[in-house]
Design an enzyme around this catalytic site. Structure first.
Site, short mmCIF file in Angstrom:
data_model
loop_
_atom_site.label_atom_id
_atom_site.label_comp_id
_atom_site.label_asym_id
_atom_site.label_seq_id
_atom_site.Cartn_x
_atom_site.Cartn_y
_atom_site.Cartn_z
CD GLU A 31 -2.45 1.84 0.44
OE1 GLU A 31 -3.29 1.11 -0.13
OE2 GLU A 31 -2.23 3.02 0.11
CB SER A 45 -22.90 6.59 1.37
OG SER A 45 -22.83 7.49 0.30
CG HIS A 49 -25.91 0.16 -1.73
ND1 HIS A 49 -26.76 1.24 -1.78
CD2 HIS A 49 -24.66 0.68 -1.80
CE1 HIS A 49 -26.07 2.35 -1.88
NE2 HIS A 49 -24.77 2.05 -1.89
CB ILE A 334 -14.10 -1.81 -7.13
CG1 ILE A 334 -13.30 -2.92 -7.82
CG2 ILE A 334 -15.12 -2.40 -6.14
CD1 ILE A 334 -14.12 -3.95 -8.58
CD GLU A 335 -18.67 3.69 -10.83
OE1 GLU A 335 -18.69 4.87 -10.47
OE2 GLU A 335 -18.98 3.34 -11.98
CB CYS A 401 -15.52 14.81 21.51
SG CYS A 401 -14.80 16.44 21.53
CB CYS A 436 -12.88 19.46 19.97
SG CYS A 436 -11.64 18.22 20.33
#
Ligand SMILES: Cc1cc2nc3c(=O)[nH]c(=O)nc-3n(C[C@H](O)[C@H](O)[C@H](O)COP(=O)(O)OP(=O)(O)OC[C@H]3O[C@@H](n4cnc5c(N)ncnc54)[C@H](O)[C@@H]3O)c2cc1C
Length: 485
Positions: A31, A45, A49, A334-335, A401, A436
């Protein structure tokens, strides 16, 4: 020599690495960035699905319905964060209602489960903040939400546990084919492997062209988002899509797995694959469009915006298979719905290797499980007391937080993958994800990384690519007359 080298540590590369770790193979994933899940996989998102949207007969349709069904077991084994929330595609007029019928028919053919069309009132009964203008909705009970980068981390950690090697900061710049194997030329020196799997996301066309397979291009298609504070989670716990109209898919409003609300994305082609800047014009457009579904969306509650780029292929579908160059496998284009499809694509790639004649002997020691994090946020008083008695680091809160303890951060650092950045800790533990955005906890996280890994404070990056937070100690800078300060 390696049996298999995987190029790219997004959700696709990590899912393949974990799948191949079931077999007695020597596998390494390379990578170019400092961690897994740092490109498209970290900015999308996060929806698992239902599988009704992608066209029947396409690879997208086939793998998304299959991948969706694999998520519950995957979550049970790896604990990365997944909830089956269900989704609505909402219609505001008769034209869009016809679209719902088409999606239902398409989804049924794809093998999507849990589909039905309900009235606007029925939808509002389930989600009372939905707009009164909604006339009908396609309900998909099996859709869900996940944490995409935590999934990539979980897959990678499980692969490491089962013997896969990971090399970060390792960029493949050229690929040479010899008689019976490949030599990958990287910025860290050559790597030899019998099989190469190209899972390079937005750059899969460039990597494929390195062996002369240049019959497709990948164009970045951007999606920008806004993330709303957790106190807005009242809006919906169901994923809300708008019915497609005039070729446009509309904007979605969705809960995240951690109970924030996400609004977006747009869909615009851009020039630069790495351009993830957001603009106020697009953000305003997204908020406006989101308010069509839920008008309570409040600009003051935005805690951050971000963008991700879809790897849109000139072939208009996923491209998965061995290329004309024997031993070189492309997993490209790969969308969306790639996140949903990832576990099913990984199994398919293992099958492709079998067909290619690779000896795939099951590893009797393969362990499909990964230990869940001990999250102090949400623990009962007695659970917390017992945990702190076992390890006092769980009693020291580092991120106020999100209520993340030192114990969780130390655990994240020692799970087999090298940790060199503040964002790597953030993606694993959520330290710095709150209101924050790390303003308070980032220096403390750096101290813990330094203490646990032996890296100096100056060597710790924010998010890879030389994004150092500190250059030198103030004292050293002052001793030089403040010249570099
Ligand atoms: C706006 C948007 C919304 C989306 N929403 C959803 C959704 O809700 N549900 C869903 O199912 N899917 C969704 N997707 C799709 C999903 O995010 C992708 O399909 C998935 O993340 C692709 O993963 P990947 O591993 O192929 O790519 P990436 O995550 O981009 O990983 C590829 C990796 O390869 C590395 N790399 C590239 N070149 C080299 C090289 N030469 N050497 C070494 N490493 C290299 C990169 O650094 C990168 O880490 C969405 C995508 C976008 C952009």
């Amino acid at each position: 020599m390696l049996d298999v080298c995987i190029i790219g540590g997004g959700v696709i590369g990590t899912a393949i690495s974990r799948e191949l770790s079931r077999y007695q193979l020597q596998v390494r994933l390379v990578e170019k960035n400092e961690d897994v899940g740092t490109e498209t996989t970290k900015a999308n998102s996060g929806i698992v699905h239902g599988g009704y949207d992608a066209k029947h007969g396409s690879l997208k349709g086939f793998f998304s319905a299959k991948g969706n069904a694999m998520y519950p077991q995957l979550e049970e084994e790896l604990h990365f964060g997944y909830r089956q929330t269900g989704s609505f595609v909402v219609a505001f007029n008769e034209t869009q209602e016809i679209e719902l019928d088409r999606l239902l028919e398409n989804g049924t053919k794809n093998g999507a489960r849990g589909l039905s069309i309900i009235s606007g009132d029925e939808a509002r009964e389930m989600e009372p903040h939905l707009s009164k203008s909604i006339t009908k909705a396609l309900l998909c009970a099996t859709a869900g939400v996940t944490s995409p980068y935590e999934l990539a981390v979980a897959l990678a950690e499980n692969a490491v546990k089962n013997g896969v090697e990971f090399s970060f900061h390792t960029e493949v710049n050229g690929v040479e084919k010899t008689d019976d194997h490949f030599v990958l030329h990287t910025n860290q020196g050559p790597i030899e492997a019998k099989i190469v799997i190209n899972a390079a996301g937005l750059y899969a066309d460039r990597v494929s062209a390195m062996i002369g397979e240049d019959n497709f291009t990948i164009t970045p298609r951007q999606g920008q988002y806004v993330l709303l504070d957790k106190d807005q989670s009242f809006m919906t716990d169901t994923v809300i899509f708008q019915a497609p109209e005039n070729g446009s898919k509309g904007v979605l409003v969705t809960p995240t797995v951690h109970h924030n609300i996400l609004v977006g994305p747009n869909s615009d082609y851009i020039d630069e694959k790495g351009d993830v800047a957001t603009t106020s014009e697009v953000i305003s457009r997204i908020m406006e469009a989101g308010r069509k579904s839920i008008d309570a969306i409040n600009t003051r509650k935005v805690i951050r915006s971000f963008a991700g780029n879809r790897a849109t292929s000139s072939k208009h579908d996923f491209s998965i298979g061995e290329t004309a160059v024997k031993g070189f496998v492309n997993v490209a284009g790969i969308e969306s719905p790639g996140l949903t499809s990832a576990p099913a694509i990984a199994v398919h790639v293992a099958d492709i290797l079998k067909e290619m004649g690779v000896e795939m002997v099951a590893d009797p020691n393969f362990d499909p499980t990964r230990k869940a994090y001990q999250r102090i946020a949400g623990m009962s008083g007695s659970e917390l007391k017992n945990l702190i008695a076992e390890d006092p680091a769980y009693g020291r809160v580092i991120c106020r937080c999100e209520t993340i303890s030192e114990g969780e951060i130390v655990d994240a650092i020692h799970r087999g993958l090298p940790i060199t950045s503040v964002d790597a800790v953030k993606r694993r533990t959520r330290a710095g994800m709150g209101r924050c955005q790390g303003g308070f906890c980032a220096p403390r996280v750096m101290e813990i990384i330094s203490r646990e890994t032996g890296l100096s404070m100056e060597e710790i990056e924010k998010q890879g690519k030389g994004s150092y937070l500190l250059t030198k100690r103030t004292k050293d800078a002052l001793e030089r007359g403040g010249q570099d300060a």
